[in-house]
Design a protein around this motif. Structure first.
Motif, PDB file in Angstrom:
ATOM      1  N   ASP A 137      19.864  -7.813  12.462  1.00 58.87           N
ATOM      2  CA  ASP A 137      19.790  -6.491  11.830  1.00 58.87           C
ATOM      3  C   ASP A 137      21.174  -5.860  11.703  1.00 58.87           C
ATOM      4  O   ASP A 137      21.421  -5.043  10.814  1.00 58.87           O
ATOM      5  N   LYS A 146      19.248  -3.635   2.154  1.00 59.81           N
ATOM      6  CA  LYS A 146      18.129  -2.897   2.741  1.00 59.81           C
ATOM      7  C   LYS A 146      17.311  -2.197   1.657  1.00 59.81           C
ATOM      8  O   LYS A 146      17.833  -1.810   0.617  1.00 59.81           O
ATOM      9  N   GLY A 154       8.873   1.288   8.562  1.00 65.70           N
ATOM     10  CA  GLY A 154       8.926  -0.008   9.226  1.00 65.70           C
ATOM     11  C   GLY A 154      10.212  -0.760   8.910  1.00 65.70           C
ATOM     12  O   GLY A 154      11.258  -0.171   8.621  1.00 65.70           O
ATOM     13  N   ASP A 155      10.132  -2.072   8.933  1.00 67.31           N
ATOM     14  CA  ASP A 155      11.296  -2.932   8.690  1.00 67.31           C
ATOM     15  C   ASP A 155      11.737  -2.810   7.235  1.00 67.31           C
ATOM     16  O   ASP A 155      10.978  -3.094   6.313  1.00 67.31           O
ATOM     17  N   ARG A 156      12.988  -2.411   7.017  1.00 65.75           N
ATOM     18  CA  ARG A 156      13.499  -2.263   5.655  1.00 65.75           C
ATOM     19  C   ARG A 156      14.691  -3.178   5.378  1.00 65.75           C
ATOM     20  O   ARG A 156      15.313  -3.077   4.332  1.00 65.75           O
ATOM     21  N   ASN A 203      16.814  -9.552   5.952  1.00 67.06           N
ATOM     22  CA  ASN A 203      17.731 -10.297   6.821  1.00 67.06           C
ATOM     23  C   ASN A 203      18.240 -11.600   6.204  1.00 67.06           C
ATOM     24  O   ASN A 203      19.304 -12.094   6.576  1.00 67.06           O
ATOM     25  N   VAL A 237      11.330  -8.875   3.428  1.00 70.86           N
ATOM     26  CA  VAL A 237      11.926  -8.439   4.687  1.00 70.86           C
ATOM     27  C   VAL A 237      11.451  -9.314   5.847  1.00 70.86           C
ATOM     28  O   VAL A 237      12.023  -9.265   6.945  1.00 70.86           O
ATOM     29  N   SER A 238      10.448 -10.118   5.595  1.00 69.46           N
ATOM     30  CA  SER A 238       9.928 -11.015   6.635  1.00 69.46           C
ATOM     31  C   SER A 238      10.765 -12.282   6.811  1.00 69.46           C
ATOM     32  O   SER A 238      10.470 -13.113   7.682  1.00 69.46           O
ATOM     33  N   GLU A 247      13.011 -13.618   8.523  1.00 73.01           N
ATOM     34  CA  GLU A 247      13.701 -13.413   9.796  1.00 73.01           C
ATOM     35  C   GLU A 247      13.998 -14.753  10.463  1.00 73.01           C
ATOM     36  O   GLU A 247      13.316 -15.751  10.221  1.00 73.01           O
TER      37      GLU A 247
END
Length: 329
Positions: free
Chosen positions: A58, A134, A140-142, A145, A289-290, A292
């Protein structure tokens, strides 16, 4: 008396020579032992995981060009190039190739491992280190990655740089490049290609999305533009007996050969292709955004990097030269 003195002097001289010779022999033995015990860098899980999780963290804020996040990513790559001992590219005074596009200050990050007998012939090993940044709003997650796309590929570039540097057997020079702004239209690789003498560039090895198992199964990868040169066949030959297999790109309808940074060099005639492992037709994390680090299989990345090292060995060492690419627009 004089004879006695001369005799003693001769004995001292012989003793001195023996000690000197013994020291020389011991020094040579120690040098030999150092050579024998010196270990090459091993492409391992710990190193790969460190690179991947750092670049996809992040803290990097999605690595969008023009942001603080991509600056952090560039500094990390530069630090690794310096630690490995790579040289700067051509007349640059740092690892950065700076330029401006769309009013944004941009930079490719480039390190060079000079070749031996064929140092004026170049092989590019590349991946793009930028991603989407971003989301502007939402809960939530913005953060995009970009772990698979393409922290995984940059991880491969860093691991290969350290591997080939430790091997110290590359007859051709290797240019390791982390391209910027691939997501904005291959901007970084196009800029890199502007000023090169393409005739001196023997091959381009681009890594993209190498963190998931392809539909061809374990220990396999696919190559874009397989039919456009004999590059892929050279890799297949070098991988014989390793248990790892390379296949042609199964997604021909997606025109992937022209959608990654290899295309910028291929348009100049360089046999430049992209390695990938991801089943992109069913990948739910692509440009989400998933994407990761936790969604990737580090062992797949490790095995793929090892396969690229082995598969390209004869090209790096100057034994094989892939056929040039002809692009018909």
């Amino acid at each position: 008396m004089k004879k006695t003195i001369l005799f003693l002097s001769a004995l001292l001289l012989l003793s001195s020579c023996k000690v000197k010779n013994d020291k020389t022999s011991l020094s040579a033995q120690n040098s030999s032992e150092k050579t024998i015990t010196k270990k090459s860098f091993v492409i391992d899980t710990a190193t790969v995981k460190k690179h991947l999780y750092t670049l996809a963290s992040d803290e990097m804020e999605g690595r969008k060009p023009g942001t603080a996040g991509i600056e952090k990513a560039a500094k990390y790559i530069e630090g690794e190039f310096k630690r490995i001992g790579l040289k700067t590219y051509e007349n640059l005074d740092s690892y950065r190739q700076n330029f401006k596009d769309n009013e944004i200050e941009m930079f490719n990050v480039i390190g060079v491992l000079e070749g031996k007998s064929k140092k004026d012939e170049y092989v590019v090993v590349s991946a793009h280190y930028d991603h989407l940044g971003k989301m502007k709003d939402g809960e939530g997650d913005r953060i995009y990655n970009g772990a698979n796309d393409d922290a995984s590929g940059v991880t491969g570039v860093l691991a290969l740089a350290e591997y080939f540097a430790s091997q110290n057997q590359n007859e051709r020079s290797i240019v390791f490049v982390a391209f910027t702004a691939e997501e904005m239209g291959l901007i970084g690789s196009k800029h890199f290609g502007k000023d090169i003498d393409a005739s001196k560039y023997v091959a381009g090895i681009n890594l993209e999305l190498i963190g998931k198992e392809p539909k061809t199964g374990p220990k396999t990868a696919w190559l874009t533009g397989f039919e456009r040169s004999d590059f892929g066949k050279i890799i297949q030959k070098n991988l014989e007996g390793t248990g790892y297999k390379l296949f042609p790109d199964p997604y021909t309808k997606f025109n992937l050969f022209f959608r990654s940074d290899n295309a910028s060099l291929a348009r100049l005639g360089v046999p430049s292709h992209t390695f990938s492992t991801t089943p992109i037709d069913i990948d739910k994390d692509y440009h989400k955004v998933s994407d990761e680090a936790e969604t990737l299989d580090v062992s797949i990345i490790v095995e793929t990097i090892k396969a690229v090292a082995k598969g390209t060995e004869s090209i790096i060492n100057g034994k094989d030269t892939p056929a040039r690419v002809v692009i018909e627009e």
